[in-house]
Design a protein around this motif. Structure first.
Motif, PDB file in Angstrom:
ATOM      1  N   VAL A   1      64.885 -13.246  14.899  1.00 24.38           N
ATOM      2  CA  VAL A   1      66.339 -13.632  15.354  1.00 24.38           C
ATOM      3  C   VAL A   1      66.866 -12.620  16.075  1.00 24.38           C
ATOM      4  N   ILE A   2      66.532 -11.289  15.887  1.00 18.15           N
ATOM      5  CA  ILE A   2      66.841 -10.076  16.771  1.00 18.15           C
ATOM      6  C   ILE A   2      66.403 -10.325  17.917  1.00 18.15           C
TER       7      ILE A   2
ATOM      8  N   ALA B   1      63.672 -12.521  10.408  1.00 19.14           N
ATOM      9  CA  ALA B   1      64.999 -11.694  10.751  1.00 19.14           C
ATOM     10  C   ALA B   1      64.824 -11.014  11.920  1.00 19.14           C
ATOM     11  N   ALA B   2      63.370 -10.291  11.969  1.00 19.73           N
ATOM     12  CA  ALA B   2      63.140  -9.478  13.206  1.00 19.73           C
ATOM     13  C   ALA B   2      63.030 -10.575  14.289  1.00 19.73           C
TER      14      ALA B   2
ATOM     15  N   GLN C   1      68.396 -14.008  24.896  1.00 22.39           N
ATOM     16  CA  GLN C   1      69.668 -14.716  25.135  1.00 22.39           C
ATOM     17  C   GLN C   1      70.708 -13.658  26.000  1.00 22.39           C
ATOM     18  N   GLN C   2      70.906 -12.299  25.477  1.00 21.14           N
ATOM     19  CA  GLN C   2      71.663 -11.308  26.044  1.00 21.14           C
ATOM     20  C   GLN C   2      71.426 -11.177  27.373  1.00 21.14           C
TER      21      GLN C   2
ATOM     22  N   ASN D   1      72.440 -19.212  10.430  1.00 24.45           N
ATOM     23  CA  ASN D   1      71.413 -17.992  10.607  1.00 24.45           C
ATOM     24  C   ASN D   1      71.231 -17.317   9.010  1.00 24.45           C
TER      25      ASN D   1
ATOM     26  N   ALA E   1      61.663 -11.094   6.312  1.00 25.40           N
ATOM     27  CA  ALA E   1      61.657  -9.766   7.186  1.00 25.40           C
ATOM     28  C   ALA E   1      61.147 -10.285   8.581  1.00 25.40           C
TER      29      ALA E   1
ATOM     30  N   CYS F   1      68.122 -12.977  20.034  1.00 26.20           N
ATOM     31  CA  CYS F   1      69.592 -12.644  20.446  1.00 26.20           C
ATOM     32  C   CYS F   1      69.243 -11.544  21.611  1.00 26.20           C
ATOM     33  N   ALA F   2      68.249 -10.632  21.708  1.00 26.36           N
ATOM     34  CA  ALA F   2      68.055  -9.746  23.044  1.00 26.36           C
ATOM     35  C   ALA F   2      67.762 -10.646  24.153  1.00 26.36           C
TER      36      ALA F   2
ATOM     37  N   PHE G   1      70.549 -22.336  14.997  1.00 26.16           N
ATOM     38  CA  PHE G   1      71.489 -21.328  14.825  1.00 26.16           C
ATOM     39  C   PHE G   1      71.792 -20.895  16.313  1.00 26.16           C
TER      40      PHE G   1
END
Lengths: 349, 349
Positions: A162-163, A159-160, A169-170, A136, A156, A166-167, A99
């Motif tokens: 993945v967050i 999921a944590a 990659q950002q 995702n 859980a 994202c941070a 994803f």
């Protein structure tokens, strides 16, 4: 087929065999899970994994190296679990990884992935974006639906993770638009930890959770994967500057030509040396020709960026092994985990 | 504060009060959950929810109508649960809804949302995309971490719903590029069910799960929400053609000017009538001026699209109530659910 801990692999070719066997064990689960997606989303996912061409005809593509699923299974085995019970967790981390690839390719405008056009170039941004969103949720759904007692904690935790991805990659995207002196080494290390280390750590942690391990062992396995992941990123960044074009498939100095703020580069830029100043001046240009790329590589080296990255990678691998030894005191049971960590940090040197 | 089933609301203003009270009960949970996001992702999410300006200063914006959380809490109450126990589930569906808004706005290139510039126009596509990805995982993480016994089933159900939402959005985008005669009414109904009905159904189902309801009751509540959601979409599509600009904030016929393949339009296009042919000819143009928009609205009406949509909306509401009665035989306990369904299907007529 299943893998057994009776046959640990301790060298490169052994890790390759381990990855092959992981794909044999996990790919059917990934594929049957992807096949539950609604048709319009499924065709993008099937293409992305290399199982179908864009028109839906079967393809026999390579679906990636399966390092993360191999870590899940190896961690489960190292802590005494039957690996067959952790196959869904292994499939889930690979779905989560893919994803992020689907979305990263959109954001980075990358035209190719695994020697094929990226999904967004074939199906358009909306379809690739929705396929990533669905994948995702699919990764987390697979874990949540697993009747294994570790299911909720694993869901859980992924999921944590993945967050955190994202941070990472950002942050990576944000670095692109900042000046050569505006990214600190700590920020760069934090970005690499989030973008690369987090999912390798999570993979090991999920294997431990599926083996019924306690909190401390799970945390130790997570730290092992994170440190190995950071070592991997450091080596990858060195390859991006000094890698052999024949082995990497990229021109020498590709990362420098793109003025990428990779770890050795940021180490050089923040070194306070004259060579660091030279590099900053080169990075302030709008374009670097072949000669400037060679000068930049030379400046990174003279500023100590190459030595720093090599020493850091070795240091991180040392820390990784220390963390592993906390959870698996008899390291002979962790041969496969060590082989995988070794493999990812020296794969294309 | 908590809401009690002793005070069901049966009319519009009652539903408005119910939504206000839902926000009071659920917003603190949503906000504290969003505040766990890493800084760079959090600022996009805080802006999107209207709690911060783009520069991070506090804002007192409206974070949406909270229809989905209100359905979760009302369903939980209707089946005898204490609503305080379902607050995390209510927050999770609102987080999932807002993740889809962040991504839909990118894909649809929408410039405004809730009277403010959309997140992607303020922070750029990469940041808005990553914030949506993180919010998708955050919604599922909140459910997976909830110690409530329904946690795992609810997580799996919301993840399955997210996949359906993605398929619905994908279909909606795909319709745009197809000709006026190339979308069937069944496809259009399936798209609206996936894009709008699925999450309303899932919200009701999660409330039922959190009340410890059995499979049949959960399925009945899901069907109730889906049918009400489809009724809502039909009414919304009628408003998109004949809505009062002063009440909707959009010019009359906005959906026709955009040549949108909404439900009444597709019903007309597939009616086999002369008026349907006229509409197809108008939709084949590259642009529709005010006069053509009026002619298109007239053609939809003469082809029976308006009557069909109104009859369908009434029929769907009837089916919704039948489903609800299966799970809650004494409908007086379901007053809030009925009030919310009524509210969403007549809010701007």
């Amino acid at each position: 087929m299943t893998l057994t801990s009776a046959d640990p692999v301790t060298d490169g070719p052994g890790a390759v065999a381990l990855l092959d066997r992981t794909r044999t064990a996990v790919d059917p689960q990934i594929r049957s899970t992807v096949e539950t997606l609604p048709g319009s989303i499924r065709r993008v996912a099937m293409y992305h994994f290399g199982w179908e061409e864009a028109d839906g005809t079967p393809a026999s593509g390579q679906a990636g190296k399966a390092i993360r699923p191999a870590l899940v299974l190896a961690a489960a085995r190292a802590l005494g679990a039957e690996e067959a019970r952790a196959v869904k967790a292994a499939a889930a981390v690979e779905l989560a990884h893919n994803f992020t690839l689907l979305h990263d390719d959109i954001v980075d405008e990358d035209p190719t992935r695994r020697h094929r056009p990226t999904a967004w170039t074939v199906f358009g941004i909306p379809d690739a974006l929705m396929a990533g969103d669905a994948m995702n949720a699919l990764a987390l759904r697979l874990l949540a639906e697993d009747p294994h007692p570790a299911s909720a904690a694993a869901t859980a935790r992924l999921a944590a993770c993945v967050i955190e991805l994202c941070a990472g990659q950002q942050a990576d995207c944000a670095f692109e638009s900042r000046g050569p002196r505006e990214v600190s080494l700590d920020e760069c290390l934090a970005m690499a930890t989030a973008k690369t280390g987090a999912l390798l750590g999570c993979s090991c942690a999920l294997g431990a959770l599926y083996a019924g391990a306690g909190e401390e062992e799970v945390a130790a396995l997570d730290s092992f994967g994170r440190e190995a992941g950071l070592a991997f990123q450091l080596i990858d960044d060195l390859i991006g500057i000094w890698g052999d074009p024949e082995r990497t498939g990229k021109p020498a100095g590709a990362d420098l030509a793109a003025r990428k703020k990779s770890l050795p580069v940021v180490a050089a830029l923040t070194s306070g040396t004259a060579a660091g100043e030279e590099l900053a001046a080169l990075y302030s240009r709008t374009e670097l020709d072949a000669r400037a790329v060679r000068a930049a590589a030379d400046a990174v080296e003279r500023a100590g960026g190459r030595d720093w990255a090599q020493a850091q990678a070795a240091d991180r691998m040392g820390r990784a092994v220390e963390h592993l030894a906390r959870a698996v005191p008899d390291l002979s049971a962790a041969g496969d985990l060590l082989a995988l960590a070794e493999f990812v940090t020296r794969r294309t040197r």
